[in-house]
Design an enzyme around this catalytic site. Structure first.
Site, PDB file in Angstrom:
ATOM      1  N   TYR A  77      33.497  21.983  34.327  1.00 35.99           N
ATOM      2  CA  TYR A  77      33.559  23.264  35.047  1.00 35.99           C
ATOM      3  C   TYR A  77      32.148  23.795  35.309  1.00 35.99           C
ATOM      4  CZ  TYR A  77      34.726  28.188  35.936  1.00 35.99           C
ATOM      5  OH  TYR A  77      34.832  29.444  36.495  1.00 35.99           O
TER       6      TYR A  77
HETATM    7  N1  LIG Z   1      39.243  35.017  36.646  1.00 47.47           N
HETATM    8  C1  LIG Z   1      37.991  35.182  36.209  1.00 47.47           C
HETATM    9  O1  LIG Z   1      37.700  35.999  35.318  1.00 47.47           O
HETATM   10  C2  LIG Z   1      36.897  34.367  36.834  1.00 47.47           C
HETATM   11  C3  LIG Z   1      35.659  34.306  36.190  1.00 47.47           C
HETATM   12  C4  LIG Z   1      34.640  33.552  36.761  1.00 47.47           C
HETATM   13  C5  LIG Z   1      34.840  32.890  37.965  1.00 47.47           C
HETATM   14  N2  LIG Z   1      36.059  32.984  38.578  1.00 47.47           N
HETATM   15  C6  LIG Z   1      36.253  32.271  39.859  1.00 47.47           C
HETATM   16  O2  LIG Z   1      36.835  33.146  40.808  1.00 47.47           O
HETATM   17  C7  LIG Z   1      37.786  32.432  41.620  1.00 47.47           C
HETATM   18  C8  LIG Z   1      39.157  33.102  41.499  1.00 47.47           C
HETATM   19  O3  LIG Z   1      39.510  33.183  40.135  1.00 47.47           O
HETATM   20  P1  LIG Z   1      41.024  33.371  39.669  1.00 47.47           P
HETATM   21  O4  LIG Z   1      40.997  33.455  38.193  1.00 47.47           O
HETATM   22  O5  LIG Z   1      41.676  34.456  40.463  1.00 47.47           O
HETATM   23  O6  LIG Z   1      41.617  31.968  40.128  1.00 47.47           O
HETATM   24  P2  LIG Z   1      42.893  31.210  39.544  1.00 47.47           P
HETATM   25  O7  LIG Z   1      43.925  32.139  39.052  1.00 47.47           O
HETATM   26  O8  LIG Z   1      42.381  30.151  38.636  1.00 47.47           O
HETATM   27  O9  LIG Z   1      43.469  30.585  40.887  1.00 47.47           O
HETATM   28  C9  LIG Z   1      42.775  29.625  41.540  1.00 47.47           C
HETATM   29  C10 LIG Z   1      43.516  29.282  42.807  1.00 47.47           C
HETATM   30  O10 LIG Z   1      42.817  28.186  43.399  1.00 47.47           O
HETATM   31  C11 LIG Z   1      43.773  27.315  43.927  1.00 47.47           C
HETATM   32  N3  LIG Z   1      43.227  25.966  43.993  1.00 47.47           N
HETATM   33  C12 LIG Z   1      42.706  25.248  42.960  1.00 47.47           C
HETATM   34  N4  LIG Z   1      42.319  24.040  43.405  1.00 47.47           N
HETATM   35  C13 LIG Z   1      42.587  23.998  44.737  1.00 47.47           C
HETATM   36  C14 LIG Z   1      42.437  23.028  45.736  1.00 47.47           C
HETATM   37  N5  LIG Z   1      41.934  21.812  45.475  1.00 47.47           N
HETATM   38  N6  LIG Z   1      42.835  23.325  46.993  1.00 47.47           N
HETATM   39  C15 LIG Z   1      43.354  24.529  47.268  1.00 47.47           C
HETATM   40  N7  LIG Z   1      43.539  25.493  46.372  1.00 47.47           N
HETATM   41  C16 LIG Z   1      43.164  25.231  45.106  1.00 47.47           C
HETATM   42  C17 LIG Z   1      44.969  27.401  43.005  1.00 47.47           C
HETATM   43  O11 LIG Z   1      46.122  27.042  43.723  1.00 47.47           O
HETATM   44  P3  LIG Z   1      47.450  26.479  42.981  1.00 47.47           P
HETATM   45  O12 LIG Z   1      47.695  27.369  41.808  1.00 47.47           O
HETATM   46  O13 LIG Z   1      48.491  26.560  43.999  1.00 47.47           O
HETATM   47  O14 LIG Z   1      47.113  25.111  42.540  1.00 47.47           O
HETATM   48  C18 LIG Z   1      44.962  28.874  42.595  1.00 47.47           C
HETATM   49  O15 LIG Z   1      45.753  29.625  43.492  1.00 47.47           O
HETATM   50  C19 LIG Z   1      37.781  30.989  41.108  1.00 47.47           C
HETATM   51  O16 LIG Z   1      36.906  30.226  41.910  1.00 47.47           O
HETATM   52  C20 LIG Z   1      37.245  31.126  39.701  1.00 47.47           C
HETATM   53  O17 LIG Z   1      36.605  29.956  39.226  1.00 47.47           O
HETATM   54  C21 LIG Z   1      37.081  33.698  38.033  1.00 47.47           C
END
Ligand SMILES: NC(=O)c1ccc[n+]([C@@H]2O[C@H](COP(=O)([O-])OP(=O)(O)OC[C@H]3O[C@@H](n4cnc5c(N)ncnc54)[C@H](OP(=O)(O)O)[C@@H]3O)[C@@H](O)[C@H]2O)c1
Length: 250
Positions: A157
């Site tokens: 990651y």
């Molecule tokens: N949440 C946090 O606190 C946090 C912290 C640091 C960084 N981030 C970053 O912020 C972004 C959003 O975070 P989040 O927590 O809301 O995300 P999340 O809940 O992990 O959801 C990620 C989404 O990305 C989609 N996805 C993953 N691989 C994919 C692919 N190959 N093609 C198309 N779609 C894909 C998934 O779709 P499916 O479920 O349908 O597979 C899911 O809807 C991410 O990039 C994450 O790394 C989040």
């Protein structure tokens, strides 16, 4: 820059839930029409689409696995076919899973690179080149503070998110002056389902502000980077001071 009377158009990858949903709603409220991408979760995308429509946006849905280059290009083609323009791309798709250095499978390692790095790279490249030829555009990718200060136990990651930062900075050079390319690096915003509560608390205590952020904090930062047209090639932490704090939170 948009033609007089036309609404600006934004595409958001994985826009159906959590942080993606907050970004879509913020863009809709800011006057964008939105192309809402999802991979598997059709019901949540319908809810988000409805929220965006209520905020005044025209909404188009598009399904695809963006780690596959042809599917990322198909998303760009969908936007162009309907709107003939693209003002903003938010590369939000990602996945979070540990890969401790002593034991991880090739499958998980590759999936982390595919879902975090390649899913951003293929859309950013495809949209970015098209925006450059259009003469304007803004790309915002979701990185993580882990790109700058790696999490122990998350080798794949961390590498993938550091790759997103390298991608953003390279494309900012390659696509200037027409296209701006930036990243937001969230800290603890929303923990994955099932993330142990004691670990959540420990992560929160390691921020200077002693609290988790909200998806809306990230959405605000995305909007700022879309609006401020003298900012390119930056990584904006939205992390409650997590980067600055030591591991004990001070
Ligand atoms: N949440 C946090 O606190 C946090 C912290 C640091 C960084 N981030 C970053 O912020 C972004 C959003 O975070 P989040 O927590 O809301 O995300 P999340 O809940 O992990 O959801 C990620 C989404 O990305 C989609 N996805 C993953 N691989 C994919 C692919 N190959 N093609 C198309 N779609 C894909 C998934 O779709 P499916 O479920 O349908 O597979 C899911 O809807 C991410 O990039 C994450 O790394 C989040």
């Amino acid at each position: 820059m948009t033609t007089l009377g036309m609404k600006p158009v934004a595409a958001v990858t994985a826009g159906g839930e959590r942080i993606g949903q907050a970004i879509v709603v913020a863009l809709a409220r800011a006057g964008y029409d939105v192309v809402l991408h999802y991979r598997t979760k059709r019901p949540t995308i319908e809810t988000t689409a409805e929220l965006a429509r209520r905020a005044g946006a025209e909404v188009l849905l598009h399904q695809g696995d963006l780690s596959v280059r042809a599917q990322a290009e198909a998303l760009r083609e969908t936007v162009v076919r309907r709107f003939q323009r693209i003002d903003v791309l938010v590369a939000n798709a990602g996945a979070f899973e540990g890969t401790p250095v002593d034991h991880f499978s090739d499958e998980i390692f590759q999936r982390m690179l595919q879902d975090n790095l390649f899913s951003a790279l293929w859309v950013a490249r495809s949209f970015g080149v098209w925006m450059r030829d259009q003469g304007s555009g803004s790309i915002v990718a979701l990185a993580d503070v882990a790109a700058l200060r790696p999490w122990k136990g998350y080798l794949a990651y961390n590498i993938a998110k550091a790759g997103v930062v390298a991608m953003v900075r390279t494309l900012a050079k390659e696509l200037a002056p027409a296209v701006r390319v930036n990243a937001v690096a969230p800290g603890p915003i929303l923990f994955p389902p099932g993330f142990p509560v004691d670990q959540q608390q420990r992560e929160i205590e390691r921020t200077l502000l002693r609290r988790a952020g909200a998806p809306e904090h990230v959405a605000e930062a995305v909007l700022f980077l879309c609006r401020n047209d003298y900012v390119t090639g930056v990584v904006l932490p939205v992390d409650g001071g997590r980067l600055l704090a030591g591991d004990d939170g001070y």
